[in-house]
Design a protein around this motif. Sequence first.
Motif, PDB file in Angstrom:
ATOM      1  N   VAL A  77     -44.425  26.786 -43.501  1.00  0.00           N
ATOM      2  CA  VAL A  77     -43.026  26.822 -43.943  1.00  0.00           C
ATOM      3  C   VAL A  77     -42.563  25.398 -44.246  1.00  0.00           C
ATOM      4  O   VAL A  77     -41.948  25.142 -45.290  1.00  0.00           O
ATOM      5  CB  VAL A  77     -42.122  27.490 -42.873  1.00  0.00           C
ATOM      6  CG1 VAL A  77     -40.652  27.276 -43.198  1.00  0.00           C
ATOM      7  CG2 VAL A  77     -42.433  28.986 -42.760  1.00  0.00           C
ATOM      8  N   ALA A  78     -42.870  24.467 -43.357  1.00  0.00           N
ATOM      9  CA  ALA A  78     -42.464  23.072 -43.549  1.00  0.00           C
ATOM     10  C   ALA A  78     -43.092  22.469 -44.806  1.00  0.00           C
ATOM     11  O   ALA A  78     -42.475  21.623 -45.458  1.00  0.00           O
ATOM     12  CB  ALA A  78     -42.837  22.248 -42.313  1.00  0.00           C
ATOM     13  N   ARG A  79     -44.285  22.909 -45.157  1.00  0.00           N
ATOM     14  CA  ARG A  79     -44.978  22.412 -46.352  1.00  0.00           C
ATOM     15  C   ARG A  79     -44.534  23.131 -47.621  1.00  0.00           C
ATOM     16  O   ARG A  79     -44.956  22.769 -48.722  1.00  0.00           O
ATOM     17  CB  ARG A  79     -46.490  22.573 -46.200  1.00  0.00           C
ATOM     18  CG  ARG A  79     -47.091  21.639 -45.170  1.00  0.00           C
ATOM     19  CD  ARG A  79     -48.591  21.765 -45.094  1.00  0.00           C
ATOM     20  NE  ARG A  79     -49.199  21.520 -46.394  1.00  0.00           N
ATOM     21  CZ  ARG A  79     -50.387  22.002 -46.760  1.00  0.00           C
ATOM     22  NH1 ARG A  79     -51.091  22.751 -45.936  1.00  0.00           N
ATOM     23  NH2 ARG A  79     -50.875  21.738 -47.958  1.00  0.00           N
ATOM     24  N   GLY A  80     -43.716  24.176 -47.484  1.00  0.00           N
ATOM     25  CA  GLY A  80     -43.235  24.909 -48.644  1.00  0.00           C
ATOM     26  C   GLY A  80     -44.219  25.923 -49.195  1.00  0.00           C
ATOM     27  O   GLY A  80     -44.096  26.347 -50.340  1.00  0.00           O
ATOM     28  N   LEU A  81     -45.195  26.362 -48.371  1.00  0.00           N
ATOM     29  CA  LEU A  81     -46.196  27.324 -48.829  1.00  0.00           C
ATOM     30  C   LEU A  81     -45.740  28.764 -48.641  1.00  0.00           C
ATOM     31  O   LEU A  81     -46.138  29.644 -49.412  1.00  0.00           O
ATOM     32  CB  LEU A  81     -47.516  27.097 -48.090  1.00  0.00           C
ATOM     33  CG  LEU A  81     -48.130  25.705 -48.240  1.00  0.00           C
ATOM     34  CD1 LEU A  81     -49.362  25.568 -47.363  1.00  0.00           C
ATOM     35  CD2 LEU A  81     -48.448  25.417 -49.693  1.00  0.00           C
ATOM     36  N   VAL A  82     -44.960  29.012 -47.601  1.00  0.00           N
ATOM     37  CA  VAL A  82     -44.403  30.341 -47.328  1.00  0.00           C
ATOM     38  C   VAL A  82     -42.958  30.183 -46.879  1.00  0.00           C
ATOM     39  O   VAL A  82     -42.558  29.122 -46.388  1.00  0.00           O
ATOM     40  CB  VAL A  82     -45.201  31.118 -46.238  1.00  0.00           C
ATOM     41  CG1 VAL A  82     -46.602  31.460 -46.702  1.00  0.00           C
ATOM     42  CG2 VAL A  82     -45.218  30.386 -44.928  1.00  0.00           C
ATOM     43  N   ALA A  83     -42.204  31.247 -47.062  1.00  0.00           N
ATOM     44  CA  ALA A  83     -40.843  31.331 -46.517  1.00  0.00           C
ATOM     45  C   ALA A  83     -40.883  32.369 -45.403  1.00  0.00           C
ATOM     46  O   ALA A  83     -41.624  33.355 -45.491  1.00  0.00           O
ATOM     47  CB  ALA A  83     -39.863  31.746 -47.607  1.00  0.00           C
ATOM     48  N   LYS A  84     -40.105  32.142 -44.368  1.00  0.00           N
ATOM     49  CA  LYS A  84     -40.088  33.044 -43.209  1.00  0.00           C
ATOM     50  C   LYS A  84     -38.659  33.504 -42.995  1.00  0.00           C
ATOM     51  O   LYS A  84     -37.738  32.686 -42.928  1.00  0.00           O
ATOM     52  CB  LYS A  84     -40.603  32.281 -41.988  1.00  0.00           C
ATOM     53  CG  LYS A  84     -40.697  33.069 -40.717  1.00  0.00           C
ATOM     54  CD  LYS A  84     -41.271  32.159 -39.625  1.00  0.00           C
ATOM     55  CE  LYS A  84     -41.279  32.806 -38.276  1.00  0.00           C
ATOM     56  NZ  LYS A  84     -41.768  31.877 -37.239  1.00  0.00           N
ATOM     57  N   CYS A  85     -38.469  34.824 -42.909  1.00  0.00           N
ATOM     58  CA  CYS A  85     -37.131  35.384 -42.663  1.00  0.00           C
ATOM     59  C   CYS A  85     -37.231  36.514 -41.645  1.00  0.00           C
ATOM     60  O   CYS A  85     -38.317  37.038 -41.399  1.00  0.00           O
ATOM     61  CB  CYS A  85     -36.499  35.915 -43.934  1.00  0.00           C
ATOM     62  SG  CYS A  85     -37.451  35.940 -45.405  1.00  0.00           S
ATOM     63  N   PRO A  86     -36.112  36.883 -41.071  1.00  0.00           N
ATOM     64  CA  PRO A  86     -36.127  37.987 -40.108  1.00  0.00           C
ATOM     65  C   PRO A  86     -36.585  39.287 -40.770  1.00  0.00           C
ATOM     66  O   PRO A  86     -36.288  39.539 -41.932  1.00  0.00           O
ATOM     67  CB  PRO A  86     -34.670  38.101 -39.662  1.00  0.00           C
ATOM     68  CG  PRO A  86     -34.040  36.799 -40.031  1.00  0.00           C
ATOM     69  CD  PRO A  86     -34.793  36.288 -41.220  1.00  0.00           C
ATOM     70  N   ASP A  87     -37.306  40.092 -40.014  1.00  0.00           N
ATOM     71  CA  ASP A  87     -37.765  41.400 -40.500  1.00  0.00           C
ATOM     72  C   ASP A  87     -36.593  42.365 -40.398  1.00  0.00           C
ATOM     73  O   ASP A  87     -36.092  42.614 -39.299  1.00  0.00           O
ATOM     74  CB  ASP A  87     -38.937  41.887 -39.646  1.00  0.00           C
ATOM     75  CG  ASP A  87     -39.555  43.174 -40.154  1.00  0.00           C
ATOM     76  OD1 ASP A  87     -38.886  43.923 -40.904  1.00  0.00           O
ATOM     77  OD2 ASP A  87     -40.709  43.450 -39.787  1.00  0.00           O
ATOM     78  N   PRO A  88     -36.122  42.928 -41.509  1.00  0.00           N
ATOM     79  CA  PRO A  88     -34.976  43.839 -41.462  1.00  0.00           C
ATOM     80  C   PRO A  88     -35.253  45.134 -40.688  1.00  0.00           C
ATOM     81  O   PRO A  88     -34.337  45.793 -40.223  1.00  0.00           O
ATOM     82  CB  PRO A  88     -34.670  44.133 -42.930  1.00  0.00           C
ATOM     83  CG  PRO A  88     -35.922  43.813 -43.663  1.00  0.00           C
ATOM     84  CD  PRO A  88     -36.635  42.768 -42.866  1.00  0.00           C
ATOM     85  N   ASN A  89     -36.558  45.458 -40.518  1.00  0.00           N
ATOM     86  CA  ASN A  89     -36.938  46.678 -39.809  1.00  0.00           C
ATOM     87  C   ASN A  89     -37.292  46.442 -38.351  1.00  0.00           C
ATOM     88  O   ASN A  89     -37.564  47.387 -37.626  1.00  0.00           O
ATOM     89  CB  ASN A  89     -38.125  47.342 -40.515  1.00  0.00           C
ATOM     90  CG  ASN A  89     -37.790  47.712 -41.941  1.00  0.00           C
ATOM     91  OD1 ASN A  89     -36.707  48.218 -42.217  1.00  0.00           O
ATOM     92  ND2 ASN A  89     -38.700  47.439 -42.853  1.00  0.00           N
ATOM     93  N   ASP A  90     -37.348  45.178 -37.942  1.00  0.00           N
ATOM     94  CA  ASP A  90     -37.730  44.840 -36.571  1.00  0.00           C
ATOM     95  C   ASP A  90     -37.005  43.549 -36.197  1.00  0.00           C
ATOM     96  O   ASP A  90     -37.409  42.465 -36.626  1.00  0.00           O
ATOM     97  CB  ASP A  90     -39.249  44.676 -36.469  1.00  0.00           C
ATOM     98  CG  ASP A  90     -39.729  44.288 -35.078  1.00  0.00           C
ATOM     99  OD1 ASP A  90     -38.883  44.136 -34.166  1.00  0.00           O
ATOM    100  OD2 ASP A  90     -40.943  44.138 -34.901  1.00  0.00           O
ATOM    101  N   GLY A  91     -35.982  43.663 -35.404  1.00  0.00           N
ATOM    102  CA  GLY A  91     -35.160  42.515 -35.040  1.00  0.00           C
ATOM    103  C   GLY A  91     -35.926  41.394 -34.369  1.00  0.00           C
ATOM    104  O   GLY A  91     -35.489  40.247 -34.382  1.00  0.00           O
ATOM    105  N   ARG A  92     -37.069  41.700 -33.777  1.00  0.00           N
ATOM    106  CA  ARG A  92     -37.859  40.663 -33.103  1.00  0.00           C
ATOM    107  C   ARG A  92     -38.914  40.058 -34.014  1.00  0.00           C
ATOM    108  O   ARG A  92     -39.527  39.056 -33.677  1.00  0.00           O
ATOM    109  CB  ARG A  92     -38.547  41.248 -31.866  1.00  0.00           C
ATOM    110  CG  ARG A  92     -37.558  41.746 -30.812  1.00  0.00           C
ATOM    111  CD  ARG A  92     -38.284  42.500 -29.728  1.00  0.00           C
ATOM    112  NE  ARG A  92     -38.926  43.674 -30.333  1.00  0.00           N
ATOM    113  CZ  ARG A  92     -39.936  44.352 -29.810  1.00  0.00           C
ATOM    114  NH1 ARG A  92     -40.424  44.014 -28.652  1.00  0.00           N
ATOM    115  NH2 ARG A  92     -40.446  45.399 -30.416  1.00  0.00           N
ATOM    116  N   GLY A  93     -39.140  40.681 -35.163  1.00  0.00           N
ATOM    117  CA  GLY A  93     -40.214  40.248 -36.048  1.00  0.00           C
ATOM    118  C   GLY A  93     -39.748  39.349 -37.171  1.00  0.00           C
ATOM    119  O   GLY A  93     -38.561  39.051 -37.317  1.00  0.00           O
ATOM    120  N   ALA A  94     -40.696  38.924 -37.962  1.00  0.00           N
ATOM    121  CA  ALA A  94     -40.427  38.070 -39.116  1.00  0.00           C
ATOM    122  C   ALA A  94     -41.247  38.558 -40.309  1.00  0.00           C
ATOM    123  O   ALA A  94     -42.271  39.211 -40.141  1.00  0.00           O
ATOM    124  CB  ALA A  94     -40.771  36.622 -38.802  1.00  0.00           C
TER     125      ALA A  94
END
Length: 142
Positions: A77-94
Amino acid sequence: MTDRRLAIAAWESLFRAQHEVLAEISRDFEDDDLSSAEYDVLLTVTRCEGHTARLRDVTANMLISQPSVSRLVDRMVARGLVAKCPDPNDGRGAVLRATEQGAAMFRRLATTHGRTIAERMSVLTDDELAELERLTARLRGV
Protein backbone atom coordinates in the motif's frame (compact mmCIF):
# COMPACT_ATOMS: atom_id res chain seq x y z
CA MET A 1 -1.09 -50.37 1.72
CA THR A 2 1.43 -47.86 0.34
CA ASP A 3 5.04 -49.00 0.11
CA ARG A 4 6.77 -46.83 2.73
CA ARG A 5 10.14 -46.73 0.95
CA LEU A 6 8.52 -45.79 -2.34
CA ALA A 7 6.45 -43.10 -0.61
CA ILE A 8 9.58 -41.60 0.97
CA ALA A 9 11.53 -41.78 -2.30
CA ALA A 10 8.68 -40.10 -4.19
CA TRP A 11 8.40 -37.39 -1.53
CA GLU A 12 12.14 -36.70 -1.62
CA SER A 13 12.09 -36.51 -5.41
CA LEU A 14 9.10 -34.14 -5.36
CA PHE A 15 10.73 -31.97 -2.68
CA ARG A 16 14.06 -31.78 -4.54
CA ALA A 17 12.37 -31.04 -7.86
CA GLN A 18 10.30 -28.28 -6.25
CA HIS A 19 13.39 -26.80 -4.61
CA GLU A 20 15.45 -26.82 -7.83
CA VAL A 21 12.67 -25.50 -10.07
CA LEU A 22 11.75 -22.77 -7.58
CA ALA A 23 15.38 -21.68 -7.29
CA GLU A 24 15.60 -21.38 -11.07
CA ILE A 25 12.35 -19.53 -11.67
CA SER A 26 12.93 -17.24 -8.67
CA ARG A 27 15.78 -15.61 -10.58
CA ASP A 28 13.11 -13.60 -12.40
CA PHE A 29 12.75 -11.50 -9.24
CA GLU A 30 16.44 -10.78 -8.61
CA ASP A 31 16.65 -7.59 -10.69
CA ASP A 32 13.02 -6.55 -10.47
CA ASP A 33 11.10 -4.03 -8.38
CA LEU A 34 8.64 -6.74 -7.27
CA SER A 35 9.53 -9.47 -4.79
CA SER A 36 8.12 -12.95 -5.32
CA ALA A 37 5.78 -12.41 -2.35
CA GLU A 38 4.48 -9.13 -3.82
CA TYR A 39 4.04 -10.90 -7.14
CA ASP A 40 1.96 -13.60 -5.40
CA VAL A 41 -0.29 -10.96 -3.83
CA LEU A 42 -0.78 -9.24 -7.19
CA LEU A 43 -1.34 -12.60 -8.90
CA THR A 44 -4.26 -13.33 -6.60
CA VAL A 45 -5.68 -9.81 -6.78
CA THR A 46 -5.41 -9.39 -10.55
CA ARG A 47 -7.08 -12.74 -11.19
CA CYS A 48 -10.21 -11.55 -9.40
CA GLU A 49 -12.98 -9.49 -10.96
CA GLY A 50 -12.13 -5.81 -10.96
CA HIS A 51 -8.60 -6.63 -9.74
CA THR A 52 -10.08 -6.77 -6.24
CA ALA A 53 -9.78 -9.54 -3.64
CA ARG A 54 -10.53 -9.97 0.02
CA LEU A 55 -7.44 -9.91 2.20
CA ARG A 56 -8.36 -13.27 3.71
CA ASP A 57 -8.44 -14.83 0.20
CA VAL A 58 -5.00 -13.40 -0.53
CA THR A 59 -3.74 -14.76 2.81
CA ALA A 60 -5.17 -18.21 2.04
CA ASN A 61 -3.13 -18.34 -1.19
CA MET A 62 0.14 -17.32 0.43
CA LEU A 63 2.69 -19.62 2.00
CA ILE A 64 3.46 -17.18 4.82
CA SER A 65 1.62 -16.40 8.05
CA GLN A 66 -1.31 -13.99 8.28
CA PRO A 67 0.68 -11.36 10.21
CA SER A 68 3.43 -11.54 7.57
CA VAL A 69 0.86 -11.09 4.79
CA SER A 70 -0.62 -8.08 6.61
CA ARG A 71 2.82 -6.43 6.92
CA LEU A 72 3.58 -7.21 3.26
CA VAL A 73 0.28 -5.70 2.14
CA ASP A 74 0.90 -2.58 4.23
CA ARG A 75 4.28 -2.15 2.52
CA MET A 76 2.61 -2.65 -0.87
CA VAL A 77 0.00 0.00 0.00
CA ALA A 78 2.81 2.40 0.93
CA ARG A 79 4.51 1.69 -2.41
CA GLY A 80 1.28 2.35 -4.32
CA LEU A 81 0.93 -1.23 -5.64
CA VAL A 82 -2.43 -1.98 -3.99
CA ALA A 83 -5.16 -0.04 -2.25
CA LYS A 84 -6.71 -1.43 0.93
CA CYS A 85 -10.24 -0.62 2.10
CA PRO A 86 -12.72 -2.08 4.55
CA ASP A 87 -14.65 -5.12 3.33
CA PRO A 88 -18.31 -4.03 3.01
CA ASN A 89 -19.40 -7.64 3.69
CA ASP A 90 -17.16 -8.22 6.71
CA GLY A 91 -16.55 -5.41 9.18
CA ARG A 92 -13.34 -7.05 10.39
CA GLY A 93 -11.94 -7.74 6.93
CA ALA A 94 -10.30 -5.74 4.19
CA VAL A 95 -10.43 -5.68 0.41
CA LEU A 96 -7.37 -5.19 -1.78
CA ARG A 97 -7.42 -3.62 -5.22
CA ALA A 98 -4.46 -3.56 -7.57
CA THR A 99 -3.55 0.00 -8.52
CA GLU A 100 -2.70 0.88 -12.12
CA GLN A 101 0.97 0.89 -11.11
CA GLY A 102 0.72 -2.49 -9.35
CA ALA A 103 -1.20 -4.11 -12.21
CA ALA A 104 1.29 -2.77 -14.77
CA MET A 105 4.28 -4.03 -12.77
CA PHE A 106 2.58 -7.41 -12.36
CA ARG A 107 1.79 -7.73 -16.10
CA ARG A 108 5.37 -6.86 -17.07
CA LEU A 109 6.89 -9.46 -14.75
CA ALA A 110 4.16 -12.05 -15.41
CA THR A 111 5.16 -12.18 -19.08
CA THR A 112 8.78 -12.94 -18.23
CA HIS A 113 7.95 -15.24 -15.33
CA GLY A 114 5.40 -17.21 -17.37
CA ARG A 115 7.99 -17.73 -20.10
CA THR A 116 10.57 -18.91 -17.56
CA ILE A 117 8.10 -21.37 -16.03
CA ALA A 118 7.03 -22.70 -19.43
CA GLU A 119 10.64 -23.16 -20.52
CA ARG A 120 11.57 -24.97 -17.29
CA MET A 121 8.50 -27.22 -17.46
CA SER A 122 9.06 -28.00 -21.16
CA VAL A 123 11.04 -31.10 -20.19
CA LEU A 124 7.61 -32.69 -19.68
CA THR A 125 5.03 -33.41 -22.37
CA ASP A 126 1.59 -31.83 -22.22
CA ASP A 127 0.18 -35.18 -21.04
CA GLU A 128 2.82 -35.38 -18.30
CA LEU A 129 2.09 -31.79 -17.22
CA ALA A 130 -1.63 -32.60 -17.01
CA GLU A 131 -0.84 -35.70 -14.95
CA LEU A 132 1.49 -33.73 -12.68
CA GLU A 133 -1.21 -31.13 -12.09
CA ARG A 134 -3.75 -33.86 -11.34
CA LEU A 135 -1.41 -35.66 -8.93
CA THR A 136 -0.33 -32.54 -7.05
CA ALA A 137 -3.95 -31.42 -6.72
CA ARG A 138 -4.75 -34.83 -5.27
CA LEU A 139 -1.87 -34.52 -2.78
CA ARG A 140 -3.25 -31.10 -1.75
CA GLY A 141 -6.70 -32.63 -1.26
CA VAL A 142 -8.26 -30.49 -3.97
